[in-house]
Motif scaffolding. Structure first.
Motif, PDB file in Angstrom:
ATOM      1  N   GLN A 256       0.825  -1.202   0.000  1.00 27.06           N
ATOM      2  CA  GLN A 256       0.000   0.000   0.000  1.00 27.06           C
ATOM      3  C   GLN A 256       0.859   1.252   0.000  1.00 27.06           C
ATOM      4  N   LEU A 257       1.937   1.230   0.773  1.00 28.69           N
ATOM      5  CA  LEU A 257       2.858   2.367   0.828  1.00 28.69           C
ATOM      6  C   LEU A 257       3.457   2.633  -0.550  1.00 28.69           C
ATOM      7  N   MET A 323      -9.487   1.470  -4.632  1.00 30.57           N
ATOM      8  CA  MET A 323     -10.819   1.161  -4.103  1.00 30.57           C
ATOM      9  C   MET A 323     -10.854  -0.224  -3.460  1.00 30.57           C
ATOM     10  N   ALA A 324     -10.137  -1.182  -4.042  1.00 38.21           N
ATOM     11  CA  ALA A 324     -10.109  -2.520  -3.470  1.00 38.21           C
ATOM     12  C   ALA A 324      -9.364  -2.546  -2.139  1.00 38.21           C
ATOM     13  N   ILE A 325      -8.303  -1.759  -2.034  1.00 37.07           N
ATOM     14  CA  ILE A 325      -7.586  -1.661  -0.757  1.00 37.07           C
ATOM     15  C   ILE A 325      -8.505  -1.084   0.311  1.00 37.07           C
ATOM     16  N   ALA A 327     -11.738  -1.326   0.426  1.00 39.14           N
ATOM     17  CA  ALA A 327     -12.677  -2.388   0.783  1.00 39.14           C
ATOM     18  C   ALA A 327     -12.018  -3.435   1.667  1.00 39.14           C
ATOM     19  N   LYS A 328     -10.763  -3.761   1.367  1.00 37.80           N
ATOM     20  CA  LYS A 328     -10.052  -4.779   2.134  1.00 37.80           C
ATOM     21  C   LYS A 328      -9.826  -4.337   3.571  1.00 37.80           C
ATOM     22  N   VAL A 329      -9.354  -3.119   3.739  1.00 38.35           N
ATOM     23  CA  VAL A 329      -9.041  -2.629   5.080  1.00 38.35           C
ATOM     24  C   VAL A 329     -10.307  -2.439   5.904  1.00 38.35           C
ATOM     25  N   LEU A 330     -11.387  -1.973   5.268  1.00 40.73           N
ATOM     26  CA  LEU A 330     -12.635  -1.717   5.989  1.00 40.73           C
ATOM     27  C   LEU A 330     -13.591  -2.908   5.960  1.00 40.73           C
ATOM     28  N   HIS A 331     -13.185  -3.994   5.303  1.00 45.10           N
ATOM     29  CA  HIS A 331     -14.017  -5.203   5.204  1.00 45.10           C
ATOM     30  C   HIS A 331     -15.391  -4.891   4.607  1.00 45.10           C
ATOM     31  N   LEU A 332     -15.362  -4.319   3.409  1.00 46.53           N
ATOM     32  CA  LEU A 332     -16.605  -3.911   2.757  1.00 46.53           C
ATOM     33  C   LEU A 332     -16.801  -4.666   1.446  1.00 46.53           C
ATOM     34  N   THR A 338     -13.948  -5.574  -6.063  1.00 46.15           N
ATOM     35  CA  THR A 338     -12.926  -5.936  -7.049  1.00 46.15           C
ATOM     36  C   THR A 338     -13.563  -6.330  -8.371  1.00 46.15           C
ATOM     37  N   ALA A 339     -14.631  -7.135  -8.325  1.00 46.43           N
ATOM     38  CA  ALA A 339     -15.297  -7.571  -9.558  1.00 46.43           C
ATOM     39  C   ALA A 339     -15.852  -6.380 -10.325  1.00 46.43           C
ATOM     40  N   PHE A 340     -16.514  -5.464  -9.630  1.00 43.86           N
ATOM     41  CA  PHE A 340     -17.052  -4.273 -10.285  1.00 43.86           C
ATOM     42  C   PHE A 340     -15.933  -3.459 -10.926  1.00 43.86           C
TER      43      PHE A 340
END
Length: 365
Positions: A256-257, A323-325, A327-332, A338-340
């Motif tokens: 991420q960094l 956007m995927a990161i 979602a990953k960090v916030l568990h959304l 990712t698919a979208f």
């Protein structure tokens, strides 16, 4: 992406020293964001800190292998969420993904048309065809490098196209996570990855397989090979029910960094002075697009039953990894987001140029 400053040595520093200093500054910013409890600290902190020092002319730099490695790690980490059960759920949402693709195409075309109308006088030095191609590809919701390359083939001002994409991604990457934090959403639609334990042998095998996928994608000239190659290979493995290893949290943070730094170094003094009116228009339009995407996500949520926060990330006009990161960090709902994002990016890359040619023919240029 290397900073444009890498062609010479600002402040008398060689390139390796600038990379090291930038990474150290980015790490300090990430630690500060951790202490401040900001969302996505390992990406937001480096992104903002690097952009701030870059825009004032400090000797920041990003090394391409660091960015590529970051995308490789994140692609593999996201692919681990596509278990057989999750894969079936995503397939069942094909209609929503198709709507998301149509939305991205329409949104990009509207963005480009608005830029063309607003800047018809400011871009008077360009021919009508150049003005059309510049605003069209600047508005398309696709990858910055890919859209810039396509735009170059059609005579557009590539500096304006690249600037529009860079600023839009920056604003979305910063705004959306903070918006999610203010909203108070996290842990919704929780879909844990198929692999939850780090296994050294499995991790080594996963690294080898995903690297093979990356190299194959590069050889075939596919867009974003380091991210897409790792993502697709890991998805295939996980969808078959095979569990190799989880990705170490420290490695994910480092990735991420690296991604944050690679985005931040784009904002040089030359970037700011290129076309202030253009950048102001892009900033305004980006804010409007985020609001429109929020409304579209709310509508899609009613139709699909998914939480609107997941669909906001899935339809936001930002980058896939960013956007995927989030979602990953916030568990959304990582697989849904990712698919979208992946399907929209692929569709835009495939359809943007044919739609452009059709529109040109229709307008009689």
């Amino acid at each position: 992406m290397n900073s444009p400053q890498s062609a010479h040595r600002p402040w008398g520093l060689p390139f390796p020293a600038r990379v090291a200093l930038t990474l150290l500054w980015a790490w300090a910013a990430a630690r500060l964001c951790l202490w401040l409890q900001t969302p996505i600290p390992w990406m937001i902190g480096p992104l903002v800190a690097t952009a701030l020092v870059s825009v004032v002319g400090a000797p920041s730099a990003s090394w391409n292998p660091c960015r590529n490695a970051g995308q490789w790690v994140i692609g593999g980490a996201l692919g681990l969420y596509f278990t057989p059960a999750v894969g079936a759920m995503v397939v069942g949402l094909w209609w929503a993904i198709v709507l998301g693709i149509v939305w991205a195409l329409v949104l990009g075309m509207g963005f480009g048309a608005w830029l063309r109308r607003v800047h018809v006088l400011h871009l008077s030095g360009l021919s009508p065809a150049q003005r059309f191609s510049t605003t069209y590809f600047a508005g398309a919701i696709g990858g910055a490098s890919e859209m810039t390359l396509i735009a170059e083939r059609h005579g557009a001002r590539t500096d304006l196209v690249a600037a529009a994409h860079s600023l839009r991604v920056l604003l979305v990457t910063i705004t959306v996570p903070f918006g999610m934090q203010a909203w108070g959403v996290s842990g919704l639609n929780l879909t844990p990855s198929g692999a939850r334990e780090v296994l050294p042998q499995g991790l080594a095998l996963l690294a080898g397989l995903t690297l093979a996928g990356v190299l194959l994608m590069r050889r075939r000239g596919r867009a974003n090979p380091w991210f897409m190659g790792a993502l697709l290979v890991t998805m295939v493995i996980t969808l078959t029910g095979i569990t190799l290893s989880a990705i170490p949290s420290g490695l994910s943070a480092a990735a991420q960094l690296a991604i944050g730094v690679s985005l931040g170094v784009r904002f040089t003094p030359a970037f700011v002075h290129t076309a202030p009116r253009w950048l102001a228009s892009v900033a305004l339009a980006s804010a409007v697009m985020m609001a429109l995407c929020g409304g579209f996500a709310a509508l899609l949520s009613r139709l699909s039953g998914l939480h609107p926060a997941t669909l906001v990330l899935g339809t936001a006009p930002g980058g896939i990894a960013e956007m995927a990161i989030t979602a990953k960090v916030l568990h959304l709902g990582v697989p849904i987001v990712t698919a979208f994002q992946v399907c929209c990016l692929v569709a835009v890359l495939v359809l943007a140029e044919p739609v452009y040619r059709w529109w040109i023919a229709k307008r009689g240029h």
